[in-house]
Design a protein around this motif. Structure first.
Motif, mmCIF file in Angstrom:
data_model
loop_
_atom_site.group_PDB
_atom_site.id
_atom_site.type_symbol
_atom_site.label_atom_id
_atom_site.label_comp_id
_atom_site.label_asym_id
_atom_site.label_seq_id
_atom_site.Cartn_x
_atom_site.Cartn_y
_atom_site.Cartn_z
ATOM 1 N N ARG A 3 0.833 -1.200 0.000
ATOM 2 C CA ARG A 3 0.000 0.000 0.000
ATOM 3 C C ARG A 3 0.873 1.257 0.000
ATOM 4 N NH1 ARG A 3 -5.340 0.291 1.062
ATOM 5 N NH2 ARG A 3 -5.302 -1.769 1.992
ATOM 6 N N ALA A 4 1.937 1.247 0.769
ATOM 7 C CA ALA A 4 2.846 2.394 0.835
ATOM 8 C C ALA A 4 3.519 2.626 -0.514
ATOM 9 C CB ALA A 4 3.898 2.172 1.917
ATOM 10 N N VAL A 5 3.969 1.567 -1.149
ATOM 11 C CA VAL A 5 4.612 1.693 -2.460
ATOM 12 C C VAL A 5 3.610 2.197 -3.495
ATOM 13 C CG1 VAL A 5 5.723 0.405 -4.334
ATOM 14 C CG2 VAL A 5 6.399 -0.010 -1.962
ATOM 15 N N GLU A 6 2.387 1.708 -3.400
ATOM 16 C CA GLU A 6 1.344 2.172 -4.322
ATOM 17 C C GLU A 6 1.102 3.677 -4.148
ATOM 18 O OE1 GLU A 6 -3.445 1.666 -4.976
ATOM 19 O OE2 GLU A 6 -2.352 0.007 -4.055
ATOM 20 N N LEU A 7 1.025 4.139 -2.910
ATOM 21 C CA LEU A 7 0.836 5.572 -2.650
ATOM 22 C C LEU A 7 2.021 6.381 -3.189
ATOM 23 C CD1 LEU A 7 -0.564 5.410 0.991
ATOM 24 C CD2 LEU A 7 -1.797 6.236 -1.027
ATOM 25 N N LEU A 8 3.223 5.912 -2.913
ATOM 26 C CA LEU A 8 4.422 6.645 -3.348
ATOM 27 C C LEU A 8 4.614 6.616 -4.859
ATOM 28 C CD1 LEU A 8 6.887 5.599 -0.522
ATOM 29 C CD2 LEU A 8 6.011 7.906 -0.983
ATOM 30 N N SER A 9 4.006 5.659 -5.524
ATOM 31 C CA SER A 9 4.137 5.610 -6.982
ATOM 32 C C SER A 9 3.340 6.729 -7.650
ATOM 33 C CB SER A 9 3.683 4.253 -7.520
ATOM 34 O OG SER A 9 2.283 4.114 -7.403
ATOM 35 N N ARG A 10 2.366 7.273 -6.932
ATOM 36 C CA ARG A 10 1.535 8.347 -7.485
ATOM 37 C C ARG A 10 2.138 9.726 -7.263
ATOM 38 N NH1 ARG A 10 -3.479 6.010 -4.644
ATOM 39 N NH2 ARG A 10 -3.667 4.046 -5.744
ATOM 40 N N ARG A 11 2.690 9.962 -6.042
ATOM 41 C CA ARG A 11 3.300 11.243 -5.717
ATOM 42 C C ARG A 11 4.172 11.082 -4.484
ATOM 43 N NH1 ARG A 11 1.413 14.449 -1.462
ATOM 44 N NH2 ARG A 11 -0.554 13.838 -0.531
ATOM 45 N N GLU A 12 4.950 12.116 -4.196
ATOM 46 C CA GLU A 12 5.782 12.118 -2.995
ATOM 47 C C GLU A 12 4.897 12.366 -1.763
ATOM 48 O OE1 GLU A 12 8.994 11.502 -2.652
ATOM 49 O OE2 GLU A 12 9.489 11.400 -4.776
ATOM 50 N N TYR A 13 5.265 11.756 -0.656
ATOM 51 C CA TYR A 13 4.599 11.963 0.626
ATOM 52 C C TYR A 13 5.661 12.225 1.681
ATOM 53 C CZ TYR A 13 0.090 10.099 -0.950
ATOM 54 O OH TYR A 13 -1.101 9.901 -1.598
ATOM 55 N N SER A 14 5.338 13.074 2.642
ATOM 56 C CA SER A 14 6.230 13.216 3.791
ATOM 57 C C SER A 14 6.032 11.978 4.669
ATOM 58 C CB SER A 14 5.913 14.486 4.578
ATOM 59 O OG SER A 14 4.680 14.367 5.253
ATOM 60 N N ARG A 15 6.981 11.754 5.548
ATOM 61 C CA ARG A 15 6.891 10.592 6.434
ATOM 62 C C ARG A 15 5.614 10.637 7.276
ATOM 63 N NH1 ARG A 15 10.904 6.920 8.324
ATOM 64 N NH2 ARG A 15 10.244 5.910 10.257
ATOM 65 N N ARG A 16 5.292 11.827 7.814
ATOM 66 C CA ARG A 16 4.093 11.963 8.649
ATOM 67 C C ARG A 16 2.824 11.708 7.839
ATOM 68 N NH1 ARG A 16 2.689 17.545 11.482
ATOM 69 N NH2 ARG A 16 4.510 17.098 12.732
ATOM 70 N N GLU A 17 2.773 12.238 6.622
ATOM 71 C CA GLU A 17 1.602 12.021 5.764
ATOM 72 C C GLU A 17 1.416 10.538 5.459
ATOM 73 O OE1 GLU A 17 0.430 15.127 2.368
ATOM 74 O OE2 GLU A 17 2.494 14.444 2.266
ATOM 75 N N LEU A 18 2.520 9.877 5.113
ATOM 76 C CA LEU A 18 2.450 8.465 4.769
ATOM 77 C C LEU A 18 2.021 7.638 5.979
ATOM 78 C CD1 LEU A 18 2.813 6.763 2.284
ATOM 79 C CD2 LEU A 18 5.217 6.459 2.871
ATOM 80 N N PHE A 19 2.528 7.990 7.160
ATOM 81 C CA PHE A 19 2.124 7.300 8.381
ATOM 82 C C PHE A 19 0.612 7.421 8.575
ATOM 83 C CE2 PHE A 19 1.231 6.881 12.866
ATOM 84 C CZ PHE A 19 2.009 5.793 13.253
ATOM 85 N N ALA A 20 0.093 8.631 8.405
ATOM 86 C CA ALA A 20 -1.348 8.862 8.579
ATOM 87 C C ALA A 20 -2.165 8.085 7.558
ATOM 88 C CB ALA A 20 -1.656 10.356 8.480
ATOM 89 N N ARG A 21 -1.660 7.990 6.330
ATOM 90 C CA ARG A 21 -2.392 7.252 5.291
ATOM 91 C C ARG A 21 -2.396 5.746 5.545
ATOM 92 N NH1 ARG A 21 -3.784 10.191 0.400
ATOM 93 N NH2 ARG A 21 -4.605 8.154 -0.139
ATOM 94 N N LEU A 22 -1.323 5.243 6.162
ATOM 95 C CA LEU A 22 -1.210 3.806 6.411
ATOM 96 C C LEU A 22 -1.838 3.369 7.730
ATOM 97 C CD1 LEU A 22 2.466 3.255 5.226
ATOM 98 C CD2 LEU A 22 0.367 2.684 3.984
ATOM 99 N N LYS A 23 -2.011 4.284 8.660
ATOM 100 C CA LYS A 23 -2.482 3.967 10.012
ATOM 101 C C LYS A 23 -3.795 3.173 10.036
ATOM 102 C CE LYS A 23 -3.045 6.049 14.534
ATOM 103 N NZ LYS A 23 -3.059 7.307 15.289
ATOM 104 N N PRO A 24 -4.811 3.537 9.237
ATOM 105 C CA PRO A 24 -6.065 2.760 9.285
ATOM 106 C C PRO A 24 -5.917 1.316 8.796
ATOM 107 C CG PRO A 24 -6.394 4.862 8.158
ATOM 108 C CD PRO A 24 -4.939 4.705 8.385
ATOM 109 N N HIS A 25 -4.811 1.022 8.101
ATOM 110 C CA HIS A 25 -4.667 -0.303 7.484
ATOM 111 C C HIS A 25 -3.707 -1.214 8.244
ATOM 112 C CE1 HIS A 25 -6.905 1.348 4.137
ATOM 113 N NE2 HIS A 25 -6.087 2.380 4.158
ATOM 114 N N ALA A 26 -3.180 -0.744 9.364
ATOM 115 C CA ALA A 26 -2.226 -1.554 10.129
ATOM 116 C C ALA A 26 -2.738 -1.735 11.560
ATOM 117 C CB ALA A 26 -0.871 -0.876 10.141
ATOM 118 N N ALA A 27 -2.444 -2.877 12.105
ATOM 119 C CA ALA A 27 -2.880 -3.171 13.471
ATOM 120 C C ALA A 27 -1.957 -2.528 14.497
ATOM 121 C CB ALA A 27 -2.916 -4.678 13.681
ATOM 122 N N ASP A 28 -0.691 -2.372 14.145
ATOM 123 C CA ASP A 28 0.315 -1.903 15.091
ATOM 124 C C ASP A 28 1.099 -0.728 14.504
ATOM 125 O OD1 ASP A 28 2.072 -1.750 17.213
ATOM 126 O OD2 ASP A 28 3.274 -3.474 16.565
#
Length: 142
Positions: A3-28
């Protein structure tokens, strides 16, 4: 990771932005941190690259103040922000934006205030805004 690679393939994300985008999809949250660390190690995610891309894309429309604020809100650190904004010429950008939006010197104080507010809202420092409007007034008088 996929999912992270898919997001980054579309555009650049800051670390905080990417964390927020991935948070709903991870248990930990530690799992997300591990993925982000691996992405950074492989140079697939970089706050420096994100800051440069944002600064470059908004450079003609935003001043350095607004760019810095936008980068801070995305979790980019001060040193990275300073590096990304190093080559920004606020005066040239402000002149270009003023010329495109207004093109003529303000006729009265109310119009001058309106133009100043517009440029200030775009993140240009007050001294740059005053200089651009003073130049416009001098060229109008000549």
């Amino acid at each position: 990771m996929a999912r992270a690679v898919e997001l980054l393939s579309r555009r650049e994300y800051s670390r905080r932005e990417l964390f927020a985008r991935l948070k709903p999809h991870a248990a930990d949250p530690d799992e997300i941190e591990a993925v982000l660390a691996e992405l950074a190690e492989r140079h697939w995610q970089s706050d420096e690259r994100y800051a440069q891309a944002l600064a470059q894309s908004k450079q003609g429309r935003w001043g350095s103040t607004r760019l810095a604020q936008a980068l801070r809100s995305k979790g980019v650190d001060r040193d990275t922000i300073a590096e990304a904004l190093d080559g920004i010429d606020d005066l040239a950008a402000c002149r270009g934006l003023w010329q495109k939006k207004f093109g003529t010197a303000p006729a009265d104080a109310q119009e001058k205030a309106r133009q100043m507010r517009f440029l200030a809202a775009r993140g240009f420092p007050a001294d740059v805004v005053r200089k651009v409007l003073a130049e416009a007034g001098h060229s109008h008088d000549d």
